[in-house]
Scaffold this motif. Structure first.
Motif, PDB file in Angstrom:
ATOM      1  N   CYS A 271      25.711  68.594  15.489  1.00  0.00           N
ATOM      2  CA  CYS A 271      26.729  67.839  14.775  1.00  0.00           C
ATOM      3  C   CYS A 271      26.601  66.358  15.119  1.00  0.00           C
ATOM      4  O   CYS A 271      25.928  66.000  16.083  1.00  0.00           O
ATOM      5  CB  CYS A 271      28.124  68.354  15.136  1.00  0.00           C
ATOM      6  SG  CYS A 271      28.628  67.948  16.813  1.00  0.00           S
TER       7      CYS A 271
ATOM      8  N   CYS B  83      26.589  74.049  15.283  1.00  0.00           N
ATOM      9  CA  CYS B  83      25.849  73.050  16.061  1.00  0.00           C
ATOM     10  C   CYS B  83      25.279  73.741  17.300  1.00  0.00           C
ATOM     11  O   CYS B  83      25.964  74.535  17.926  1.00  0.00           O
ATOM     12  CB  CYS B  83      26.799  71.925  16.458  1.00  0.00           C
ATOM     13  SG  CYS B  83      26.240  70.919  17.835  1.00  0.00           S
TER      14      CYS B  83
ATOM     15  N   CYS C 173      27.632  72.431  20.582  1.00  0.00           N
ATOM     16  CA  CYS C 173      29.063  72.698  20.750  1.00  0.00           C
ATOM     17  C   CYS C 173      29.593  73.777  19.810  1.00  0.00           C
ATOM     18  O   CYS C 173      30.719  74.220  19.968  1.00  0.00           O
ATOM     19  CB  CYS C 173      29.853  71.403  20.566  1.00  0.00           C
ATOM     20  SG  CYS C 173      29.881  70.829  18.861  1.00  0.00           S
TER      21      CYS C 173
ATOM     22  N   CYS D 228      27.517  65.400  18.839  1.00  0.00           N
ATOM     23  CA  CYS D 228      26.534  65.766  19.864  1.00  0.00           C
ATOM     24  C   CYS D 228      25.297  64.888  19.734  1.00  0.00           C
ATOM     25  O   CYS D 228      24.701  64.499  20.733  1.00  0.00           O
ATOM     26  CB  CYS D 228      26.159  67.238  19.733  1.00  0.00           C
ATOM     27  SG  CYS D 228      27.510  68.324  20.188  1.00  0.00           S
TER      28      CYS D 228
HETATM   29 ZN    ZN Z   1      28.041  69.569  18.375  1.00  0.00          ZN
END
Ligand code: ZN
Ligand code: ZN
Length: 135
Positions: A95, A82, A85, A98
């Motif tokens: 993801c 991602c 993160c 997020c």
């Molecule tokens: Zn993420």
């Protein structure tokens, strides 16, 4: 002639067809071949293993995947981090977590846009900037 510094190695090169120099282009093509060759023999490889075994950076492998050159369809365990993160995902740029957080912040920022800029909307812009930097 359009001269530019190669974003990958920093050398000056003539930008005709590509955004990177001929050297780097050749290197990336070689890395691509090594990756596909490894995946042909090891369909179940994860991105960590693939990177360790081929010496190709996860960042570069991620790029191959996003460019559609490496297909996740043929590699069931392959995923990529991602952008925010670093959690491993298989579609999109972020993801689910997020994505939800970003959506909520954008919504809050839009809802509060009548008032003067609060700290929340400023933070949203910063996330946007951070994403752009990684391009
Ligand atoms: Zn993420
Ligand atoms: Zn270069």
């Amino acid at each position: 002639m359009d001269l530019a510094n190669c974003p990958r190695c920093g050398r000056l090169f003539a930008r005709h067809f590509r955004d990177i120099c001929q050297n780097c282009y050749a290197e990336i093509e070689k890395e691509y071949e090594v990756c596909t060759e490894y995946l042909r023999k090891n369909k179940g490889a994860t991105i960590t293993v693939l990177s360790e075994e081929t010496g190709v950076s996860i960042k570069q492998i991620t790029r191959f995947i996003k460019e559609g050159r490496i297909s996740l369809y043929n590699a069931p365990n392959l995923s990529y981090p991602c952008e925010v993160c670093g959690v491993l995902i298989r579609e999109g740029n972020m993801c689910g977590n997020c994505l939800n957080r970003l959506r909520a912040e954008v919504q809050n920022a839009t809802a509060g846009s009548d008032r003067h800029e609060g700290p929340l909307s400023r933070r949203t812009y910063q996330i946007g900037d951070r994403l752009r930097d990684k391009e």
